[in-house]
Design an enzyme around this catalytic site. Structure first.
Site, mmCIF file in Angstrom:
data_model
loop_
_atom_site.group_PDB
_atom_site.id
_atom_site.type_symbol
_atom_site.label_atom_id
_atom_site.label_comp_id
_atom_site.label_asym_id
_atom_site.label_seq_id
_atom_site.Cartn_x
_atom_site.Cartn_y
_atom_site.Cartn_z
ATOM 1 N N ASP A 42 45.515 99.623 -59.149
ATOM 2 C CA ASP A 42 44.288 100.120 -59.803
ATOM 3 C C ASP A 42 43.125 100.235 -58.823
ATOM 4 O O ASP A 42 42.405 101.228 -58.819
ATOM 5 C CB ASP A 42 43.927 99.298 -61.053
ATOM 6 C CG ASP A 42 43.790 97.805 -60.822
ATOM 7 O OD1 ASP A 42 44.040 97.327 -59.688
ATOM 8 O OD2 ASP A 42 43.421 97.095 -61.788
ATOM 9 N N SER A 68 43.906 86.860 -69.543
ATOM 10 C CA SER A 68 43.014 86.225 -70.506
ATOM 11 C C SER A 68 41.569 86.557 -70.157
ATOM 12 O O SER A 68 40.713 86.657 -71.039
ATOM 13 C CB SER A 68 43.216 84.710 -70.505
ATOM 14 O OG SER A 68 42.805 84.129 -69.287
ATOM 15 N N ASP A 86 42.996 95.975 -66.313
ATOM 16 C CA ASP A 86 43.050 94.970 -67.379
ATOM 17 C C ASP A 86 42.053 95.273 -68.492
ATOM 18 O O ASP A 86 42.382 95.222 -69.677
ATOM 19 C CB ASP A 86 42.757 93.572 -66.813
ATOM 20 C CG ASP A 86 43.723 93.178 -65.712
ATOM 21 O OD1 ASP A 86 44.652 93.958 -65.421
ATOM 22 O OD2 ASP A 86 43.543 92.088 -65.134
#
Ligand code: ADP
Ligand code: MG
Length: 396
Positions: free
Chosen positions: A50, A145, A190
């Site tokens: 990314d 997370s 993400d």
């Protein structure tokens, strides 16, 4: 024995109930007015890509971070996390930022993910609020997370005071929060998939144009298994920025804006000007971008064998060229691919611990987990997952 190690995901409604209980115990009053959640993610292929502007192919997970809370009349915020394994204290009160006084990162470190989002919220000033966080995404396990917390927090703020609703800009604001307040120079993957993930689909994200193509992934004969190594080596913190720097260095030597613009021929032509390590890093990136595009095509055709082969190539490249795997991840992958009915397996996320992702025939699930458990020197946790929806508002 295996069944003790299968993580049955906590239902989102249970998490909301848990957060609500904490809210009522801690803040009293009328209880929370708003509940939202945002998912963790698993990347199927396209690792460390990314931030090189290439293609990645993640999906949103059923595991989520929930935020419940209410607007208050003050100029301050109170947040509580229900997570057990974070730095104390688990309640933090802070003044909201304004033009003259931005919100700086501090202690405890977990609160910085929230503060960063408050600082970068796209419709300032943020009103006063109280909130409780509860999550079923394992913390620090490579399933993001951190992004799920940022995106859940942002989604919560949108309920208190709407922004323009631009989802890509929302993901970018959450990424910025991780850069400035958590000190992690992460790419966009993400946060992007936590905002825009789609049920029953993986997302092929072009990290340069920030366009995403949903790829159907809901074959009942297919299972996506995540195996958590339950280790995290301390290298994680320093190696990630160093890989990022090496990629920028390689792109500069190749005279490209990013490695997305480089071909293998460009790399071979410049080989004498690159040190061996930088060469190998760049080679992983250039080949992995191509592999990811091929993998997305294979998935569209239901060519799982081909997809699985690309996953294993990706893993080997991360192990040998990019050098971000570790003994535990290699063991999990080697064990998985020995099982009949497994299409492919690879490490997923930043590396140096965390999880692997395995694609397999549904009928092979029990023997696959059994075999991995027997072969792995540590104690794995398994998650049998399906592609899920991105951030959403829930009823209370
Ligand atoms: P990953 O994103 O792979 O889980 P990171 O190291 O990027 O791992 O992020 C984990 C960190 O994010 C935790 O150490 C904590 O600071 C923060 N975090 C994530 N979820 C929560 C939560 N529910 N409550 C408090 N902090 C959280
Ligand atoms: Mg993270």
């Amino acid at each position: 024995v295996i069944h003790e190690n299968i993580c049955t995901k906590k239902a989102v409604s249970e998490l909301v109930a848990e957060a609500r209980r904490v809210y009522e115990q801690s803040f009293g009053g009328d209880g929370p007015q708003v509940a939202v959640c945002a998912p963790g993610r698993v990347n199927l292929i396209g690792e460390h890509i990314d931030y090189n502007q290439g293609f990645v192919l993640p999906m949103a997970l059923p595991m989520v971070t929930v935020v419940v809370g209410s607007r208050t009349s003050g100029q301050s915020a109170s947040i509580i996390t229900a997570a057990k394994d974070v730095e104390e204290p688990r309640r933090v009160d802070f003044d909201l930022p304004n033009d003259k006084a931005p919100l700086s990162p501090g202690k405890p470190s977990w609160a910085n993910y929230v503060k960063g989002v408050v600082q970068h919220y796209r419709a300032p000033p943020v009103p006063g609020f109280r909130a409780v966080i509860a999550s079923s995404v394992p913390l620090g396990g490579g399933l993001s997370s951190s992004a799920s917390l940022e995106v859940a927090m942002y989604t919560f703020l949108q309920q208190l005071k709407p922004d323009d609703g631009d989802k890509v800009a929302k993901a970018v604001a959450c990424q910025k929060a991780e850069h400035t307040h958590a000190g992690v120079p992460c790419g966009i993957m993400d946060q992007f998939v936590s905002v825009l993930g789609r049920e029953a689909h993986a997302l092929l994200i072009d990290c340069r144009s920030l366009e995403a193509t949903p790829v159907p992934l809901s074959d009942p004969g297919l299972v996506i298994l995540i195996s958590n190594s339950n280790v995290k080596h301390s290298l994680t913190g320093s190696e990630y920025p160093s890989r990022r720097r090496q990629c920028e260095e390689a792109a500069a030597i190749l005279e490209k804006a990013s490695l997305r613009d480089a071909t293998l021929k460009d790399l071979e032509d410049a080989k004498s000007r690159l040190d061996d390590e930088t060469y190998r890093r760049a080679r992983h990136v250039i080949e992995e971008i191509e592999r990811t595009a091929q993998a997305a095509e294979a998935l569209k055709k239901g060519a799982y064998k081909e997809f699985g082969k690309l996953m294993v190539e990706s893993h080997n490249s991360l192990r040998d060229l990019y050098e971000v795997s570790c003994k535990e991840l290699d063991e999990l992958v080697s064990a998985a691919v020995e099982v009949e009915g497994v299409f492919g397996s690879r490490m997923t996320g930043g590396g140096f611990g965390g999880c692997t992702v395995t694609l397999l025939q549904a009928e092979a699930i029990d023997r696959t987990m059994q075999h991995i458990q027997e072969r792995y020197s540590g104690s794995p946790t398994f998650y049998i997952t399906t592609p899920s929806q991105g951030a959403r508002v829930m009823s209370l």
